[in-house]
Design a protein around this motif. Structure first.
Motif, PDB file in Angstrom:
ATOM      1  N   LYS A  53       2.925   6.100  -2.971  1.00 20.45           N
ATOM      2  CA  LYS A  53       4.032   6.858  -3.580  1.00 20.45           C
ATOM      3  C   LYS A  53       3.776   7.094  -5.068  1.00 20.45           C
ATOM      4  O   LYS A  53       4.042   8.183  -5.590  1.00 20.45           O
ATOM      5  N   LEU A  54       3.277   6.073  -5.749  1.00 12.45           N
ATOM      6  CA  LEU A  54       2.965   6.246  -7.167  1.00 12.45           C
ATOM      7  C   LEU A  54       1.867   7.285  -7.353  1.00 12.45           C
ATOM      8  O   LEU A  54       1.941   8.129  -8.257  1.00 12.45           O
ATOM      9  N   MET A  55       0.865   7.267  -6.467  1.00 15.66           N
ATOM     10  CA  MET A  55      -0.202   8.257  -6.580  1.00 15.66           C
ATOM     11  C   MET A  55       0.320   9.657  -6.274  1.00 15.66           C
ATOM     12  O   MET A  55      -0.159  10.645  -6.852  1.00 15.66           O
ATOM     13  N   ASP A  56       1.319   9.765  -5.394  1.00 13.22           N
ATOM     14  CA  ASP A  56       1.955  11.062  -5.139  1.00 13.22           C
ATOM     15  C   ASP A  56       2.543  11.641  -6.427  1.00 13.22           C
ATOM     16  O   ASP A  56       2.457  12.844  -6.683  1.00 13.22           O
ATOM     17  N   LEU A  69      -9.883   4.979  -0.334  1.00 15.09           N
ATOM     18  CA  LEU A  69     -10.078   6.344   0.160  1.00 15.09           C
ATOM     19  C   LEU A  69      -8.753   7.083   0.293  1.00 15.09           C
ATOM     20  O   LEU A  69      -8.665   8.275  -0.015  1.00 15.09           O
ATOM     21  N   MET A  70      -7.716   6.401   0.754  1.00 16.30           N
ATOM     22  CA  MET A  70      -6.403   7.046   0.877  1.00 16.30           C
ATOM     23  C   MET A  70      -5.884   7.484  -0.487  1.00 16.30           C
ATOM     24  O   MET A  70      -5.325   8.580  -0.631  1.00 16.30           O
ATOM     25  N   LEU A  71      -6.059   6.639  -1.494  1.00 13.64           N
ATOM     26  CA  LEU A  71      -5.618   6.988  -2.840  1.00 13.64           C
ATOM     27  C   LEU A  71      -6.473   8.112  -3.420  1.00 13.64           C
ATOM     28  O   LEU A  71      -5.955   9.023  -4.074  1.00 13.64           O
ATOM     29  N   GLN A  72      -7.770   8.073  -3.156  1.00 17.80           N
ATOM     30  CA  GLN A  72      -8.659   9.136  -3.615  1.00 17.80           C
ATOM     31  C   GLN A  72      -8.292  10.480  -2.962  1.00 17.80           C
ATOM     32  O   GLN A  72      -8.326  11.533  -3.613  1.00 17.80           O
ATOM     33  N   HIS A  77       0.837  -1.204   0.000  1.00 19.62           N
ATOM     34  CA  HIS A  77       0.000   0.000   0.000  1.00 19.62           C
ATOM     35  C   HIS A  77       0.873   1.255   0.000  1.00 19.62           C
ATOM     36  O   HIS A  77       0.563   2.230  -0.705  1.00 19.62           O
ATOM     37  N   ALA A  78       1.965   1.231   0.740  1.00 15.35           N
ATOM     38  CA  ALA A  78       2.867   2.388   0.798  1.00 15.35           C
ATOM     39  C   ALA A  78       3.428   2.713  -0.585  1.00 15.35           C
ATOM     40  O   ALA A  78       3.523   3.887  -0.964  1.00 15.35           O
TER      41      ALA A  78
END
Length: 384
Positions: A14-17, A69-72, A9-10
């Motif tokens: 990072k990729l979504m960042d 939700l974290m990625l959103q 998940h981490a």
């Protein structure tokens, strides 16, 4: 790099960042010119993000609600319009995975198409009925004839309309019921009328869907529904996650501004001033409260059985109410720190202010949540 190639998940965060930074670079122009974020959506498709909620059974990763939700939230830090848009698609696939209310062949076909980049959203709101959560019967009609369905009507607020491959359309039936119909974009009689002129979340492309004697096969009536029925839907937490991400972006901007801004009337920067630190502390408190509330309820949803989830409507509604209103307050505090410069078109805070205000009009509405919580509290005392 695709999300499916990452084990943790981490790493996915990072990729979504990285994607988020690109979204932020485009957000200003998208807002000012009222554009649809085609590049953002394409990058989400190419990265594999849009298929993360497809179940393992059909080749997806079936990520948890909390991870979604974290990625959103990350997407919303870059661009709120992109986050809210893709959130409907992500959440609908997750909801269908959890509840399996559609026939398995239809659901399997949708999952396969999503793995190949297809996008889906519901079209339920109509000008005459307002929000479907209020229980209004659709004016859009579906008539069964010649072994299929003929559908006619108009839907408003069809978010992500420029790129959707499938529309889930609610329509009134001749027997007095209401059905949900799965309509592919390419069917004759379907068109998009570009009506979206909101000053908030300008990039969602929430135009009108127009259906003129649209013909679909019989099996594309995917379910019968009860208008206004209040089901517990964990996936709708993508809404407060979006506004929490916008609030986080506002907080970050305000602190960076305060650390750098040094008017001649003081020594050092304004971040050292007690009144500025007071506002920063208030923002941080609201963010901590919101994040703990949102993710504690999301984790409960992930851990509970289907029967236990049915009783979670008060908590889900309360999260949306609390987080969205806190996000409004956070953006307001950020603007007070930055001052008059926050109203400049060059400053993202004025965009955050307009975008976060839209949260009040996403379901469930505040008055409905307060009424639900009151009824729940009363029943807990008076129920035998």
């Amino acid at each position: 790099m695709k999300f499916q190639q990452l084990d943790t998940h981490a790493d996915r965060l990072k990729l979504m960042d990285q994607l988020k930074s690109k979204f932020f670079e485009r957000a200003g122009q998208i807002d000012v010119e009222g554009l649809f974020p085609f590049e953002n959506i394409t990058e989400l498709q190419q990265s594999g993000y849009t298929s993360l909620t497809v179940p393992h059974q059909y080749g997806g990763m079936g990520i948890s609600l909390a991870e979604m939700l974290m990625l959103q939230e990350k997407i919303a830090e870059g661009d709120g319009a992109t986050a809210l848009s893709i959130g409907w698609h992500m959440g609908i696939i997750k909801n269908l995975t959890e509840k399996r209310t559609w026939s398995e062949p239809i659901f399997k076909k949708i999952c396969e198409d999503v793995l190949n980049g297809s996008l889906i959203n519901a079209a339920a709101t109509e000008p005459q009925t307002g929000s479907p959560t209020r229980g209004g019967r659709p004016f859009t009609s579906a008539v069964e004839q010649n072994g299929g369905w003929t559908i006619t009507g108009r839907k408003s607020f069809t978010t992500m309309a420029p790129v959707l491959n499938y529309f889930i359309v609610s329509a009134s039936l001749e027997d007095g019921g209401v059905g949900n119909f799965l309509i592919p974009r390419e069917v004759p009689g379907l068109s998009i009328e570009e009506t979206w002129d909101s000053i908030g979340l300008r990039g969602t492309g929430s135009h009108d869907l127009v259906l003129e004697n649209v013909r679909i096969d019989k099996e594309f009536m995917v379910e019968k529904i009860q208008p206004g029925q209040k089901q517990a839907n964990g996936w709708l937490l993508h809404i407060p996650a979006c506004y929490l991400g916008i609030a986080q972006a506002a907080r970050t901007y305000a602190i960076n501004f305060a650390a750098e801004y040094s008017p001649s009337s003081i020594t050092g920067s304004i971040v050292e001033l007690p009144n500025v630190q007071q506002k920063i502390g208030e923002m941080e408190l609201l963010l901590l409260q919101s994040r703990h509330f949102l993710y504690s309820v999301a984790n409960l949803w992930d851990e509970r059985s289907d029967s236990e989830r049915r009783d979670m409507q008060p908590e889900l509604s309360a999260v949306k109410h609390s987080v969205t209103n806190s996000a409004l307050a956070i953006v307001d505090l950020a603007m007070r720190i930055v001052g008059a410069k926050s109203l400049s078109l060059k400053c993202p805070l004025q965009r955050y202010y307009r975008d976060v205000r839209a949260g009040l009009h996403n379901p469930p509405m505040d008055d409905m949540t307060i009424s639900l919580l009151a009824r729940s509290a009363i029943q807990s005392i008076t129920k035998p």
